[in-house]
Design a protein around this motif. Structure first.
Motif, PDB file in Angstrom:
ATOM      1  N   ASP A 144       0.840  -1.201   0.000  1.00  0.00           N
ATOM      2  CA  ASP A 144       0.000   0.000   0.000  1.00  0.00           C
ATOM      3  C   ASP A 144       0.873   1.248   0.000  1.00  0.00           C
ATOM      4  OD1 ASP A 144      -2.216  -1.571   0.020  1.00  0.00           O
ATOM      5  OD2 ASP A 144      -2.777  -1.170   2.100  1.00  0.00           O
ATOM      6  N   LYS A 145       0.382   2.307  -0.653  1.00  0.00           N
ATOM      7  CA  LYS A 145       1.085   3.584  -0.704  1.00  0.00           C
ATOM      8  C   LYS A 145       0.216   4.655  -0.064  1.00  0.00           C
ATOM      9  CE  LYS A 145       3.803   2.520  -4.836  1.00  0.00           C
ATOM     10  NZ  LYS A 145       4.265   2.972  -6.162  1.00  0.00           N
ATOM     11  N   LEU A 146       0.842   5.458   0.789  1.00  0.00           N
ATOM     12  CA  LEU A 146       0.123   6.490   1.525  1.00  0.00           C
ATOM     13  C   LEU A 146       0.838   7.816   1.358  1.00  0.00           C
ATOM     14  CD1 LEU A 146      -0.355   4.467   4.825  1.00  0.00           C
ATOM     15  CD2 LEU A 146      -2.072   4.800   3.054  1.00  0.00           C
ATOM     16  N   LYS A 147       0.094   8.847   1.014  1.00  0.00           N
ATOM     17  CA  LYS A 147       0.670  10.184   0.882  1.00  0.00           C
ATOM     18  C   LYS A 147       0.892  10.778   2.263  1.00  0.00           C
ATOM     19  CE  LYS A 147      -0.184  14.848  -0.877  1.00  0.00           C
ATOM     20  NZ  LYS A 147      -1.122  15.741  -1.560  1.00  0.00           N
ATOM     21  N   LEU A 148       2.021  11.472   2.447  1.00  0.00           N
ATOM     22  CA  LEU A 148       2.264  12.203   3.685  1.00  0.00           C
ATOM     23  C   LEU A 148       1.515  13.532   3.590  1.00  0.00           C
ATOM     24  CD1 LEU A 148       6.092  11.628   4.260  1.00  0.00           C
ATOM     25  CD2 LEU A 148       4.172  10.348   5.192  1.00  0.00           C
ATOM     26  N   PRO A 149       0.400  13.686   4.289  1.00  0.00           N
ATOM     27  CA  PRO A 149      -0.399  14.914   4.161  1.00  0.00           C
ATOM     28  C   PRO A 149       0.344  16.131   4.699  1.00  0.00           C
ATOM     29  CG  PRO A 149      -1.224  13.543   5.947  1.00  0.00           C
ATOM     30  CD  PRO A 149      -0.186  12.724   5.226  1.00  0.00           C
ATOM     31  N   PRO A 162       7.749  24.697   7.715  1.00  0.00           N
ATOM     32  CA  PRO A 162       7.412  24.395   9.115  1.00  0.00           C
ATOM     33  C   PRO A 162       6.140  23.581   9.280  1.00  0.00           C
ATOM     34  CG  PRO A 162       8.130  26.674   8.900  1.00  0.00           C
ATOM     35  CD  PRO A 162       8.018  26.129   7.504  1.00  0.00           C
ATOM     36  N   GLU A 163       5.190  23.740   8.363  1.00  0.00           N
ATOM     37  CA  GLU A 163       3.918  23.018   8.457  1.00  0.00           C
ATOM     38  C   GLU A 163       4.084  21.509   8.275  1.00  0.00           C
ATOM     39  OE1 GLU A 163       2.162  23.756   4.008  1.00  0.00           O
ATOM     40  OE2 GLU A 163       2.827  25.477   5.172  1.00  0.00           O
ATOM     41  N   SER A 164       5.283  21.081   7.861  1.00  0.00           N
ATOM     42  CA  SER A 164       5.537  19.651   7.667  1.00  0.00           C
ATOM     43  C   SER A 164       5.855  18.937   8.978  1.00  0.00           C
ATOM     44  CB  SER A 164       6.693  19.452   6.685  1.00  0.00           C
ATOM     45  OG  SER A 164       6.412  20.020   5.426  1.00  0.00           O
ATOM     46  N   ALA A 165       6.159  19.674  10.026  1.00  0.00           N
ATOM     47  CA  ALA A 165       6.598  19.064  11.292  1.00  0.00           C
ATOM     48  C   ALA A 165       5.596  18.068  11.869  1.00  0.00           C
ATOM     49  CB  ALA A 165       6.920  20.162  12.310  1.00  0.00           C
ATOM     50  N   PRO A 166       4.294  18.373  11.917  1.00  0.00           N
ATOM     51  CA  PRO A 166       3.361  17.407  12.531  1.00  0.00           C
ATOM     52  C   PRO A 166       3.345  16.046  11.845  1.00  0.00           C
ATOM     53  CG  PRO A 166       2.341  19.575  12.371  1.00  0.00           C
ATOM     54  CD  PRO A 166       3.618  19.652  11.602  1.00  0.00           C
ATOM     55  N   ILE A 167       3.343  16.008  10.512  1.00  0.00           N
ATOM     56  CA  ILE A 167       3.285  14.721   9.828  1.00  0.00           C
ATOM     57  C   ILE A 167       4.600  13.963   9.988  1.00  0.00           C
ATOM     58  CG2 ILE A 167       3.968  15.683   7.591  1.00  0.00           C
ATOM     59  CD1 ILE A 167       1.645  12.680   8.296  1.00  0.00           C
ATOM     60  N   LEU A 168       5.717  14.683  10.030  1.00  0.00           N
ATOM     61  CA  LEU A 168       7.004  14.028  10.251  1.00  0.00           C
ATOM     62  C   LEU A 168       7.053  13.375  11.635  1.00  0.00           C
ATOM     63  CD1 LEU A 168       9.532  16.575   8.734  1.00  0.00           C
ATOM     64  CD2 LEU A 168       9.118  14.260   7.933  1.00  0.00           C
ATOM     65  N   ASN A 169       6.604  14.114  12.643  1.00  0.00           N
ATOM     66  CA  ASN A 169       6.597  13.576  13.997  1.00  0.00           C
ATOM     67  C   ASN A 169       5.601  12.428  14.137  1.00  0.00           C
ATOM     68  OD1 ASN A 169       8.579  15.334  15.024  1.00  0.00           O
ATOM     69  ND2 ASN A 169       7.078  16.938  15.335  1.00  0.00           N
ATOM     70  N   ASP A 170       4.496  12.519  13.399  1.00  0.00           N
ATOM     71  CA  ASP A 170       3.517  11.436  13.386  1.00  0.00           C
ATOM     72  C   ASP A 170       4.139  10.161  12.817  1.00  0.00           C
ATOM     73  OD1 ASP A 170       1.148  10.112  13.702  1.00  0.00           O
ATOM     74  OD2 ASP A 170       0.025  11.254  12.225  1.00  0.00           O
ATOM     75  N   LEU A 171       4.819  10.301  11.689  1.00  0.00           N
ATOM     76  CA  LEU A 171       5.480   9.153  11.064  1.00  0.00           C
ATOM     77  C   LEU A 171       6.561   8.584  11.972  1.00  0.00           C
ATOM     78  CD1 LEU A 171       5.931   7.302   8.630  1.00  0.00           C
ATOM     79  CD2 LEU A 171       7.411   9.076   7.650  1.00  0.00           C
ATOM     80  N   LEU A 172       7.338   9.445  12.611  1.00  0.00           N
ATOM     81  CA  LEU A 172       8.386   9.006  13.533  1.00  0.00           C
ATOM     82  C   LEU A 172       7.793   8.199  14.685  1.00  0.00           C
ATOM     83  CD1 LEU A 172      11.275   9.055  14.709  1.00  0.00           C
ATOM     84  CD2 LEU A 172      10.694  11.265  15.753  1.00  0.00           C
ATOM     85  N   ALA A 204      12.618  13.118  -0.970  1.00  0.00           N
ATOM     86  CA  ALA A 204      12.454  11.805  -0.329  1.00  0.00           C
ATOM     87  C   ALA A 204      13.610  11.547   0.639  1.00  0.00           C
ATOM     88  CB  ALA A 204      12.391  10.711  -1.392  1.00  0.00           C
ATOM     89  N   ARG A 205      14.805  11.931   0.228  1.00  0.00           N
ATOM     90  CA  ARG A 205      15.982  11.734   1.077  1.00  0.00           C
ATOM     91  C   ARG A 205      15.906  12.617   2.328  1.00  0.00           C
ATOM     92  NH1 ARG A 205      20.505  11.955  -2.555  1.00  0.00           N
ATOM     93  NH2 ARG A 205      20.302  14.229  -2.476  1.00  0.00           N
ATOM     94  N   ALA A 206      15.296  13.794   2.230  1.00  0.00           N
ATOM     95  CA  ALA A 206      15.152  14.674   3.385  1.00  0.00           C
ATOM     96  C   ALA A 206      14.298  14.022   4.465  1.00  0.00           C
ATOM     97  CB  ALA A 206      14.542  16.007   2.957  1.00  0.00           C
ATOM     98  N   VAL A 207      13.233  13.360   4.054  1.00  0.00           N
ATOM     99  CA  VAL A 207      12.389  12.640   5.013  1.00  0.00           C
ATOM    100  C   VAL A 207      13.170  11.473   5.613  1.00  0.00           C
ATOM    101  CG1 VAL A 207      10.265  11.307   5.309  1.00  0.00           C
ATOM    102  CG2 VAL A 207      10.285  13.311   3.791  1.00  0.00           C
ATOM    103  N   TYR A 208      13.883  10.752   4.773  1.00  0.00           N
ATOM    104  CA  TYR A 208      14.722   9.623   5.214  1.00  0.00           C
ATOM    105  C   TYR A 208      15.747  10.094   6.248  1.00  0.00           C
ATOM    106  CZ  TYR A 208      18.454   6.088   4.768  1.00  0.00           C
ATOM    107  OH  TYR A 208      19.428   5.148   5.022  1.00  0.00           O
ATOM    108  N   ASN A 209      16.444  11.183   5.959  1.00  0.00           N
ATOM    109  CA  ASN A 209      17.483  11.690   6.866  1.00  0.00           C
ATOM    110  C   ASN A 209      16.894  12.128   8.199  1.00  0.00           C
ATOM    111  OD1 ASN A 209      19.574  11.240   5.076  1.00  0.00           O
ATOM    112  ND2 ASN A 209      19.492  13.291   4.194  1.00  0.00           N
ATOM    113  N   PHE A 210      15.713  12.725   8.162  1.00  0.00           N
ATOM    114  CA  PHE A 210      15.044  13.132   9.403  1.00  0.00           C
ATOM    115  C   PHE A 210      14.820  11.923  10.303  1.00  0.00           C
ATOM    116  CE2 PHE A 210      11.003  13.265  11.697  1.00  0.00           C
ATOM    117  CZ  PHE A 210      11.192  14.364  12.525  1.00  0.00           C
TER     118      PHE A 210
END
Length: 256
Positions: A144-149, A162-172, A204-210
């Protein structure tokens, strides 16, 4: 009164029970860990990077001057503390160092008295809010593929808004809780058939590195880019809504 004492006892017992310890050993008259303990300490640090250090106790055997042994045991405890700091360990403020010298040298094998003990507690598991995204991940199947909202970047850049922080922390938090979850992070762009500057790969690599910097094991993560080869809406897009939909970062569930 009885109820208060019972609650206090339960609290104290829970606190003691939660405290754990790890022991390293030293050679005779040496304030640096011996070779086996050095290797094991490095492995322990790698596996316990989020624990909270409470105190470190140093010990010595009964050979030699008692005052010297107190100094030696303190140097052993300080050495362990410095090793933790050098490995970017999360150190609690005001870590207590205690030197017992030969006061507790009771072992028949004196090598067992040449030690330092690390006392620590592990953090509580992260509490994941029941967001729509976390629910989607929890019910997703392999493939399955899911978009990071709300995963957005500055124009033609891999720098996140900055608005990306909540979804990043959610994924983490999801990855921290579900240790079996493995994902592939996939970048996409909009608007142009030929991609420039590998922007989708960099995003994609930025999310990976985070996630790597936050302690997620690299074996659980991968990343790639598709440019504009897999748009949700045909190019050229008809409006801004379609452009935003195509300009996305997704995760593919590899294992859960």
């Amino acid at each position: 009164m009885k109820q208060y004492l019972l609650i206090s006892f339960i609290f104290i017992f829970s606190s003691i029970n939660a405290q754990q310890q790890y022991t390293v050993y030293f050679d005779f008259d040496i304030d640096e860990t011996n070779s086996p303990s050095t290797n094991k300490l490095s492995q322990w640090i790698a596996e316990n990077h989020n624990v909270e250090i409470l105190k470190i106790e140093g010990y010595a055997d009964s050979i030699g001057n008692a005052l010297y042994n107190v100094d030696l045991s303190e140097r052993r405890a300080e050495y362990v503390l410095e090793e933790l700091k050098e490995n970017n360990y999360i150190i609690a403020k005001g870590v207590e160092i205690k030197a017992f010298g030969e006061d507790k040298a009771f072992s028949k094998n004196r090598a067992q008295d040449r030690k330092a003990i690390i006392y620590y507690v592990k953090p509580s598991p992260p509490i994941i809010p029941e967001t729509d995204f976390s629910k989607a991940v929890n019910t997703a199947k392999k493939g399955d593929k899911l978009k990071l909202p709300n995963m957005n970047f500055y124009n033609n850049s891999d720098i996140m808004l900055p608005e990306s922080a909540p979804i990043l922390n959610d994924l983490l938090a999801i990855l921290q809780k579900n240790k079996k979850l493995k994902i592939d992070i996939q970048g996409h762009i909009c608007c142009q058939i030929k991609e420039e500057n590998e922007i989708s790969l960099r995003r994609a690599r930025a999310v990976y590195n985070f996630l790597i910097k936050k302690g997620i094991d690299a074996v659980r993560l991968s990343y790639k880019s598709f440019g504009s080869t897999k748009p949700l809406h045909p190019l050229p897009e008809k409006n801004e809504t379609e452009k935003v939909a195509n300009r996305r970062v997704e995760i593919e569930i590899l294992e859960n």
